[in-house]
Write an enzyme that holds these catalytic residues in place. Structure first.
Site, PDB file in Angstrom:
ATOM      1  N   GLY A   1     -47.569 -37.009   0.580  1.00 18.80           N
ATOM      2  CA  GLY A   1     -46.611 -35.981   0.559  1.00 18.80           C
ATOM      3  C   GLY A   1     -46.903 -36.170  -1.607  1.00 18.80           C
ATOM      4  O   GLY A   1     -47.937 -36.050  -2.471  1.00 18.80           O
TER       5      GLY A   1
ATOM      6  N   ASP B   1     -52.230 -30.397   8.927  1.00 20.66           N
ATOM      7  CA  ASP B   1     -50.968 -31.326   8.616  1.00 20.66           C
ATOM      8  C   ASP B   1     -51.099 -32.027   7.441  1.00 20.66           C
ATOM      9  O   ASP B   1     -51.963 -32.538   7.346  1.00 20.66           O
ATOM     10  CB  ASP B   1     -51.533 -32.395   9.440  1.00 20.66           C
ATOM     11  CG  ASP B   1     -50.774 -31.967  11.224  1.00 20.66           C
ATOM     12  OD1 ASP B   1     -49.517 -31.061  11.211  1.00 20.66           O
ATOM     13  OD2 ASP B   1     -51.703 -32.144  12.285  1.00 20.66           O
ATOM     14  N   LEU B   2     -49.938 -31.756   6.808  1.00 20.77           N
ATOM     15  CA  LEU B   2     -50.198 -31.908   4.863  1.00 20.77           C
ATOM     16  C   LEU B   2     -50.700 -33.631   4.813  1.00 20.77           C
ATOM     17  O   LEU B   2     -50.245 -34.699   5.606  1.00 20.77           O
ATOM     18  CB  LEU B   2     -49.001 -32.614   4.613  1.00 20.77           C
ATOM     19  CG  LEU B   2     -49.124 -32.688   2.696  1.00 20.77           C
ATOM     20  CD1 LEU B   2     -49.603 -31.774   2.255  1.00 20.77           C
ATOM     21  CD2 LEU B   2     -47.200 -32.768   2.847  1.00 20.77           C
ATOM     22  N   ASP B   3     -51.531 -34.369   4.281  1.00 22.97           N
ATOM     23  CA  ASP B   3     -52.450 -34.965   4.110  1.00 22.97           C
ATOM     24  C   ASP B   3     -53.382 -35.639   5.134  1.00 22.97           C
ATOM     25  O   ASP B   3     -53.668 -37.017   4.944  1.00 22.97           O
ATOM     26  CB  ASP B   3     -51.570 -36.145   3.493  1.00 22.97           C
ATOM     27  CG  ASP B   3     -51.249 -34.967   1.368  1.00 22.97           C
ATOM     28  OD1 ASP B   3     -51.985 -34.443   1.490  1.00 22.97           O
ATOM     29  OD2 ASP B   3     -50.335 -36.047   1.272  1.00 22.97           O
ATOM     30  N   GLU B   4     -53.428 -35.086   6.552  1.00 19.76           N
ATOM     31  CA  GLU B   4     -53.347 -35.727   7.280  1.00 19.76           C
ATOM     32  C   GLU B   4     -55.148 -35.238   8.737  1.00 19.76           C
ATOM     33  O   GLU B   4     -55.790 -35.758   9.512  1.00 19.76           O
ATOM     34  CB  GLU B   4     -52.757 -35.071   8.617  1.00 19.76           C
ATOM     35  CG  GLU B   4     -51.287 -35.673   8.947  1.00 19.76           C
ATOM     36  CD  GLU B   4     -51.239 -37.329   8.803  1.00 19.76           C
ATOM     37  OE1 GLU B   4     -52.301 -37.741   9.552  1.00 19.76           O
ATOM     38  OE2 GLU B   4     -50.070 -37.962   8.263  1.00 19.76           O
TER      39      GLU B   4
END
Lengths: 277, 277, 277, 277
Positions: free
Chosen positions: D195, D220-223
Site C-alpha cells: 500500500g 489484489d493490490l501488490d499481490e
C-alpha cells in the site's frame, strides 16, 4: 588502576550536550577511546556511546552527569562479558553455533545454562559442560510452565535471555519481568510473515528473497525492536523445506550479529526501534 | 543570518580533542546538528565531521581551531552543491544516470560540462542542455591530449572530476593537478582484476561474484583510495559479455553512492584509504 | 526395487543429445525427476545432470549411454551420503559447524574422521565421537608429513577431503592423489588476496567488502575451480582482526554452501571452472 | 532460412515429456541452443523453455506438439524485441533509466510511448523523441480515466505495459484487459509494507533492510506474481525520505532486471507465482 567502561547516554537533545558531557569526562582524566553520537531530529532525542578508559570514581562521574543532564538515562558499564541463559526447543543450528563460539571464547558472554521445553538438545548442550534444564510444557498451563522456567532462570541471574529458536510465545508477565533483556531470532524478514511457519508463508507467496530478524521481545508477537536483519535469494525451485534449510544459515548468522552488538553495549532500545552505535 | 556548514578535522589524536573542539563551537553559539568521530588507533589519527548551524564568523572559528590544534587539517565548508565536470568515452549508463539525476535535482552537484574523447555521447549530453566537449585523442600524444582536456576543465573550475567510464589512463601530471579530486568507477571488485577488460578476466577465472569499485584516482592504476564497492552474483552460464551487461547496473549504482558521499563531504582521504563519516 | 540416482554427463556438444539421452532413459522405464542442462558455447561443451528414479540395471544404462555418446564422461551415482575426512589446523568455526550439522544429520555426509596438524581441536571433535588424528608437522619434511596424513586418510577411503581452515600448502603429489576431491575454504574473495593473511591484505588495501571462496584444490595456490563465494561489507573502522572475526561467519557459510552442492553431485569440474547444475 | 525462436511449454507433468518434445524438434531439424526445465512436484506441473534455431514450419511444430501433449500451454515466439508502453506519474528515476537504455539499444524493447497522469515527465520523455501522452485523472472518474488511458494504449498495441512508478490503482477491468502483461515496481520488499508510502511504514517499524519488488499486476493490490526482489541495508539514522532516496536505486535496478527476464521470455506466470527459466 585503569579500567575500561562503556558510557551510554540517552536523553532529550539540547545545544552543547557533547561539550558538557566530555567536560565531565575530562575533569576525571578519562580518556575517550571511541565515541559515537546520534541525534534523532524527528523525536529530538540524543544518544551517545563512549568507550572510555581511566582510573576514576564511577559513582562520582554518574552523579555529575546526572546533575548536568538530569532527565537523561545514563549507564556506565565496565567492559565485561555478559551472563546469558539460552532457551531452545528442538532445532540445533542456533544453539550449536553459540556453544562452539562459547567454547572457543568467541561469544563475549558466559553461557550459564540452556533451558529446553523439549530434551532433544540435552546431549548436545551437555557435551560442552553447560547445564541443560528440561522444563517440559506438557500438562502445564502457560503460567505454570513460565513459572517453572522463571525458577530456573532465577538461579542464574543472567543479563540477557537468548531465544535460540524457542518456539513458544511468552506471556506479557514473562516479557515484562525481563524488559529489553530478551533477544529472539525470528525466521522471516519482519514485518513480512509474522507468526507460524514463515517459510511456508514465503513459499506460498512466491517471494524471491527470504530472511531472518533478530529483535528484542515485547508483548506484540514478532513486533519488538529490530536489532538486525539479513536475507538470501530463493527461487521457484525451492520448496518451503528447502527455504527453511537455507534460512537456518541466515538465522544463525543474524542471531550471532545481534548478540555481538548487544553484548558490546552498542544497542539502545528507543520506543519500538533500536539505535545501534 | 544562520547558515549550515560542514566542519572536517583530520589530525593526530590526543586526549580531550572533542571537548576542545566543541568548546570552540560552543563559544560561537554554533549548534551541532550531526557529529561523527573516528579514531584510527593503529595510526593514532583523529577524524571528525560535524554538520553545524549558526550565524558565526567562519574565519574566527577556523583561526581558533588552528590555535588549539595547530597541526590539524581543518576545513569549514558551506553546505552547497559541488561543481563537477564529467569525463566519458563511449558507454552511456554512468553518464546517463548522472544526467537524469542532475535534471531532477537529485545529484547534489552542478554538472557544468562533459568531456568525451569520442563523440558518441554528444547528442545524449546535449539533450540535457549540458555542454559537451569532444576532445579526441587521435593523432595526439598523451601529453597533448591531456593539455587539451585541461584547457577545457580550466574554463569550468570544477570542485571534482568524475570519470564515468573514461577509458584512458591519466598521467601523474594530470592526476597531481587534481589531487584527491578525481573519482573513478572501475568495473571490478578491486584489487581483483586490475587493468583492461576485468569482466573477461573474471569470466576466465570462473568467479561466482563480480563487482565494481568507486575510488579516488592516484598515480597507480586502479590503486587509489576506495570509496565504495558493490557486487552481484554470476554463474557458469554468464558469458563475459553478460557479466559486462549485469555489471553496468552495479557500476552505475556504486558511482552514484560514491558521489553522494563525496558531495556531502563525508569522505576523508587518508593515505591510500578513505574514512567515511 | 526402485531407487534414486544422479546421472551426470559431460561431453562435446552435438545436435540431438537430450533426445538421445532421454531416449535411453525412457527405454529403461526410468523416471526423470529433475533435469538440468548447460551448453558452454564458447567451448562447445554439453553438461547434463538428472535426478532419476526406477528399477533398472545401471550397468546396462551406462553401457548404452557410452554407445550413443562414446566420448562422453558419464557417471551414474546412487543418491547417498558422501564419506568425508576433514583436515584442520587451529580454528574452530568451520569444523564446529560441520560437527553440529553432522550430529543432527544436516550435512548429507558421513564425517569419518578429522586430521589436525595441531591438537587444539581434538577435544571438540571427540565430544562428537568422531576420531581425531593429530599428525604434527613438526620435525617432518613436507613429504614426510603428507605421507603420514595420507596413511590416515587411507584408513577411511573418503569420497572427499574437506580443508576446514587447514593452513598448510599441499604438494602436487598430494593434490594429484585426490584430483577434484579436495575442497578448500579460502578466506578472501579470490582472486583478490591470494596467499597468507588475506584479511591483513584487505585491511591494508582499504577495501569496503571482504569475502570468502570455496574451491577445489589444484596445484596453483588458491587457483582451483571456484564453487561458491560470498561477501560482507566492512569499513574504515574495522581492524584486520575485526575483519577476520566477521569473515569467519562468511567462511563457514560459504563452505557449508559448497559442500551441500558437491555432496548433492551438482558440481562439474571443467578446466579451471565449475558448472553448478 | 534459419531463425531463432523461444519455445515455452507449461503443462501437467508426466513421464517422458522431455523425450517426446525433443523428438518433435529433432524431426524438424531444430537445433536446441539452450534448454531449461522445471518440475513443480507439489503441483505436478512441468515447465520447459528452449532457445531453438532452424528453418522450420512453426505451425507444423506447434500442431505436432499439441497432438502429443494436448492439454499443454505451448508458445513459440520468434526472438525479437517486445513493444512496450510505459505509464508514469511524477518520479523520474525508473523512466529515466528506461529512456537511456532504449536510446542505446540496451532495453531489448521498442519503447513506443509514455503515458503520464501528470505532465512533469513530458519534457524528459520528449528529449528522447518518444511520444508522451498526458492523460490527467483530474475531474475524471476512475472508469473515465482508464478509458482514456486505454484509448492511448490501443493506438500502440504493445506486448507489455510497464508501470514505472505509476501511482494509481488499476481497476479489475483494466487489469483483466491486459492479463499477465502489466509489470509493476513496488517500492517495498513485498509482502511487507503493502500500500501507500512503504518507506514511511518501514521507517516507523524500524527495519534494518528495505527493498523493492517487481511483479505482474493482478486484482489484489501488490499481490501479483513476483518476478524479482532486491534489498539494501538501512539504519536508525535514515529518515524515511533518505530511505526513499536510497530505495530509488533499488527500484530502478529491480525493474530493469524484471524487464530483462520478461522481454527474453524467461518468465512463466503460474497461479500467483512466477517460474523463471
Amino acid at each position: 588502576m585503569k579500567s575500561r567502561w562503556v558510557l551510554l547516554i540517552d536523553t532529550v537533545d539540547k545545544v552543547g550536550l557533547i561539550h558538557l558531557i566530555t567536560g565531565v569526562l575530562h575533569q576525571h582524566n578519562i580518556n575517550i577511546d571511541l565515541n559515537s553520537e546520534y541525534v534523532d531530529k524527528a523525536r529530538n532525542l540524543f544518544f551517545m556511546r563512549s568507550e572510555i578508559e581511566g582510573a576514576f570514581d564511577a559513582e562520582a562521574v554518574l552523579s555529575q552527569l546526572h546533575q548536568i543532564i538530569p532527565s537523561a538515562h545514563v549507564e556506565l558499564k565496565p567492559v565485561a562479558k555478559k551472563n546469558i541463559v539460552v532457551l531452545v526447543t528442538k532445532e540445533s543450528h542456533a544453539i550449536g553455533d553459540l556453544l562452539i563460539k562459547h567454547q572457543f571464547d568467541a561469544l563475549n558472554a558466559n553461557l550459564l545454562a540452556v533451558i529446553g521445553n523439549h530434551d532433544v538438545l540435552q546431549s548436545l548442550v551437555e557435551k560442552f559442560d553447560i547445564p541443560f534444564h528440561h522444563v517440559s510444557h506438557e500438562d502445564l498451563s502457560r503460567a505454570q510452565h513460565e513459572a517453572a522456567v522463571q525458577a530456573v532462570i532465577a538461579q542464574y541471574q543472567p543479563d540477557y535471555l537468548v531465544l535460540a529458536k524457542y518456539m513458544r510465545i511468552l506471556s506479557p508477565q514473562f516479557v515484562g519481568a525481563h524488559a529489553d533483556k530478551i533477544i529472539n531470532i525470528h525466521h522471516s524478514f519482519l514485518p513480512a510473515f509474522i507468526g507460524a511457519n514463515p517459510y511456508k508463508q514465503a513459499f506460498e507467496r512466491g517471494v524471491k528473497i527470504i530472511g531472518a530478524t533478530a529483535h528484542f521481545v515485547n508483548n506484540d508477537l514478532d513486533e519488538g525492536p529490530i536489532i538486525c536483519q539479513k536475507v538470501i535469494p530463493v527461487d521457484h525451485s525451492d520448496s518451503w523445506q528447502q527455504m527453511a534449510s537455507k534460512g537456518r544459515d541466515v538465522e544463525r548468522s543474524v542471531l550471532a550479529n545481534a548478540l555481538q552488538l548487544v553484548f558490546a553495549d552498542q544497542v539502545f532500545v528507543s520506543g519500538n526501534k533500536t539505535v545501534v552505535l
